[in-house]
Design a protein around this motif. Structure first.
Motif, PDB file in Angstrom:
ATOM      1  N   GLY A 193       0.767  -1.234   0.000  1.00 12.03           N
ATOM      2  CA  GLY A 193       0.000   0.000   0.000  1.00 12.03           C
ATOM      3  C   GLY A 193       0.799   1.286   0.000  1.00 12.03           C
ATOM      4  N   SER A 194       2.118   1.192   0.129  1.00 13.37           N
ATOM      5  CA  SER A 194       2.970   2.391   0.147  1.00 13.37           C
ATOM      6  C   SER A 194       3.658   2.558  -1.210  1.00 13.37           C
ATOM      7  N   PRO A 195       3.651   3.779  -1.769  1.00 16.40           N
ATOM      8  CA  PRO A 195       4.296   3.981  -3.065  1.00 16.40           C
ATOM      9  C   PRO A 195       5.825   3.872  -2.957  1.00 16.40           C
ATOM     10  N   VAL A 196       6.419   3.159  -3.904  1.00 15.28           N
ATOM     11  CA  VAL A 196       7.882   3.087  -3.994  1.00 15.28           C
ATOM     12  C   VAL A 196       8.368   3.713  -5.302  1.00 15.28           C
ATOM     13  N   LEU A 197       7.425   3.988  -6.215  1.00 16.10           N
ATOM     14  CA  LEU A 197       7.711   4.707  -7.464  1.00 16.10           C
ATOM     15  C   LEU A 197       6.463   5.507  -7.807  1.00 16.10           C
ATOM     16  N   ASP A 203       3.545   8.608  -7.441  1.00 17.83           N
ATOM     17  CA  ASP A 203       2.600   8.942  -6.374  1.00 17.83           C
ATOM     18  C   ASP A 203       3.282   9.566  -5.156  1.00 17.83           C
ATOM     19  N   GLY A 204       4.247  10.458  -5.430  1.00 19.62           N
ATOM     20  CA  GLY A 204       4.957  11.161  -4.369  1.00 19.62           C
ATOM     21  C   GLY A 204       6.269  10.520  -3.948  1.00 19.62           C
ATOM     22  N   ALA A 205       6.521   9.288  -4.384  1.00 17.71           N
ATOM     23  CA  ALA A 205       7.755   8.594  -3.988  1.00 17.71           C
ATOM     24  C   ALA A 205       8.940   8.925  -4.899  1.00 17.71           C
ATOM     25  N   GLY A 206       8.687   9.603  -6.010  1.00 12.65           N
ATOM     26  CA  GLY A 206       9.753   9.928  -6.937  1.00 12.65           C
ATOM     27  C   GLY A 206      10.075   8.754  -7.846  1.00 12.65           C
ATOM     28  N   GLU A 207      11.208   8.862  -8.549  1.00 21.63           N
ATOM     29  CA  GLU A 207      11.600   7.858  -9.538  1.00 21.63           C
ATOM     30  C   GLU A 207      12.953   7.224  -9.235  1.00 21.63           C
ATOM     31  N   THR A 208      13.457   7.382  -8.025  1.00 27.87           N
ATOM     32  CA  THR A 208      14.794   6.871  -7.710  1.00 27.87           C
ATOM     33  C   THR A 208      14.863   5.347  -7.735  1.00 27.87           C
ATOM     34  N   ALA A 209      13.738   4.667  -7.605  1.00 31.50           N
ATOM     35  CA  ALA A 209      13.735   3.198  -7.628  1.00 31.50           C
ATOM     36  C   ALA A 209      13.798   2.633  -9.047  1.00 31.50           C
ATOM     37  N   LEU A 210      13.666   3.484 -10.065  1.00 30.40           N
ATOM     38  CA  LEU A 210      13.667   3.034 -11.452  1.00 30.40           C
ATOM     39  C   LEU A 210      15.041   2.494 -11.840  1.00 30.40           C
ATOM     40  N   ASN A 211      15.063   1.269 -12.385  1.00 31.86           N
ATOM     41  CA  ASN A 211      16.277   0.608 -12.890  1.00 31.86           C
ATOM     42  C   ASN A 211      17.305   0.296 -11.810  1.00 31.86           C
ATOM     43  N   VAL A 212      16.874   0.198 -10.563  1.00 33.84           N
ATOM     44  CA  VAL A 212      17.773  -0.116  -9.456  1.00 33.84           C
ATOM     45  C   VAL A 212      17.192  -1.302  -8.690  1.00 33.84           C
ATOM     46  N   CYS A 213      17.989  -2.337  -8.468  1.00 33.87           N
ATOM     47  CA  CYS A 213      17.522  -3.482  -7.691  1.00 33.87           C
ATOM     48  C   CYS A 213      17.185  -3.014  -6.286  1.00 33.87           C
ATOM     49  N   HIS A 242       8.675  -7.382   5.436  1.00 34.73           N
ATOM     50  CA  HIS A 242       7.955  -8.058   4.351  1.00 34.73           C
ATOM     51  C   HIS A 242       8.533  -9.446   4.100  1.00 34.73           C
ATOM     52  N   VAL A 243       9.834  -9.576   4.176  1.00 32.89           N
ATOM     53  CA  VAL A 243      10.495 -10.868   3.946  1.00 32.89           C
ATOM     54  C   VAL A 243      10.150 -11.835   5.078  1.00 32.89           C
ATOM     55  N   ASP A 244      10.110 -11.339   6.290  1.00 27.18           N
ATOM     56  CA  ASP A 244       9.830 -12.192   7.447  1.00 27.18           C
ATOM     57  C   ASP A 244       8.361 -12.595   7.561  1.00 27.18           C
ATOM     58  N   ASN A 245       7.474 -11.875   6.900  1.00 26.48           N
ATOM     59  CA  ASN A 245       6.039 -12.148   6.958  1.00 26.48           C
ATOM     60  C   ASN A 245       5.628 -12.929   5.713  1.00 26.48           C
ATOM     61  N   GLU A 246       5.267 -14.181   5.865  1.00 20.95           N
ATOM     62  CA  GLU A 246       4.933 -15.012   4.705  1.00 20.95           C
ATOM     63  C   GLU A 246       3.643 -14.578   4.015  1.00 20.95           C
ATOM     64  N   HIS A 247       2.875 -13.683   4.624  1.00 19.27           N
ATOM     65  CA  HIS A 247       1.643 -13.179   4.010  1.00 19.27           C
ATOM     66  C   HIS A 247       1.870 -11.849   3.291  1.00 19.27           C
ATOM     67  N   ALA A 248       3.097 -11.394   3.217  1.00 19.87           N
ATOM     68  CA  ALA A 248       3.456 -10.140   2.548  1.00 19.87           C
ATOM     69  C   ALA A 248       4.542 -10.445   1.518  1.00 19.87           C
ATOM     70  N   PRO A 249       4.706  -9.642   0.546  1.00 21.61           N
ATOM     71  CA  PRO A 249       4.085  -8.345   0.324  1.00 21.61           C
ATOM     72  C   PRO A 249       2.929  -8.424  -0.670  1.00 21.61           C
ATOM     73  N   ALA A 250       1.978  -7.522  -0.498  1.00 29.13           N
ATOM     74  CA  ALA A 250       0.963  -7.279  -1.523  1.00 29.13           C
ATOM     75  C   ALA A 250       1.525  -6.153  -2.384  1.00 29.13           C
ATOM     76  N   VAL A 251       1.571  -6.368  -3.703  1.00 26.84           N
ATOM     77  CA  VAL A 251       2.184  -5.382  -4.601  1.00 26.84           C
ATOM     78  C   VAL A 251       1.180  -4.964  -5.675  1.00 26.84           C
ATOM     79  N   LYS A 252       1.377  -3.745  -6.192  1.00 27.41           N
ATOM     80  CA  LYS A 252       0.529  -3.236  -7.269  1.00 27.41           C
ATOM     81  C   LYS A 252       1.401  -2.404  -8.201  1.00 27.41           C
ATOM     82  N   VAL A 253       1.284  -2.654  -9.501  1.00 26.45           N
ATOM     83  CA  VAL A 253       2.020  -1.913 -10.522  1.00 26.45           C
ATOM     84  C   VAL A 253       0.991  -1.267 -11.447  1.00 26.45           C
ATOM     85  N   CYS A 254       1.067   0.058 -11.585  1.00 22.86           N
ATOM     86  CA  CYS A 254       0.100   0.807 -12.387  1.00 22.86           C
ATOM     87  C   CYS A 254       0.787   1.532 -13.541  1.00 22.86           C
TER      88      CYS A 254
END
Length: 128
Positions: free
Chosen positions: A35-39, A41-51, A58-70
């Motif tokens: 539910g939090s923007p990483v690219l 919607d206010g998060a900027g574009e710094t995550a583009l083309n970067v691993c 999220h890694v420790d919780n087997e029920h996460a992550p829920a992701v959405k790409v728009c």
């Protein structure tokens, strides 16, 4: 001589602005993790083309992550390994990359659809 230098500087500035403009994403290109923007919607574009690594919570919780790409101009590949490397069939690509679809098209995914997704550790956002 000064006129030629001035003209050269003006041309270089114009070319630079054109390159910067082409790499900017439109407002429809967004990626959300839990539910939090990483690219966009206010998060900027710094995550583009970067691993990017998922947060430890999220890694420790087997029920996460829920992701959405728009949007229709980006795709995100999610990886089981923490270094954005393929591992057998354990990667998932979200993003339509189909400009024939509405610009605000979104795709979502979570461990509710595939429980192994709860063990994924990294992602890479790329332009189509």
């Amino acid at each position: 001589m000064q006129l030629r230098s001035l003209l050269l500087v003006a041309l270089a500035s114009t070319a630079s602005c054109t390159l910067v403009h082409k790499s900017t994403l439109d407002i429809n290109q967004k990626v959300y993790i839990e539910g939090s923007p990483v690219l966009g919607d206010g998060a900027g574009e710094t995550a583009l083309n970067v691993c990017q690594a998922f947060a430890r919570s999220h890694v420790d919780n087997e029920h996460a992550p829920a992701v959405k790409v728009c949007g229709t101009g980006i795709k995100t590949t999610f990886f089981m390994r923490a270094r954005c490397e393929n591992y057998y069939e354990h990667s998932k690509v979200l993003g339509s990359c189909n400009t024939g679809l509405p610009a605000d098209t979104c795709e979502s995914f979570s461990p509710a659809q595939d429980k192994t997704f709860g063990h994924y550790q990294s992602y890479l956002i790329e332009q189509c």
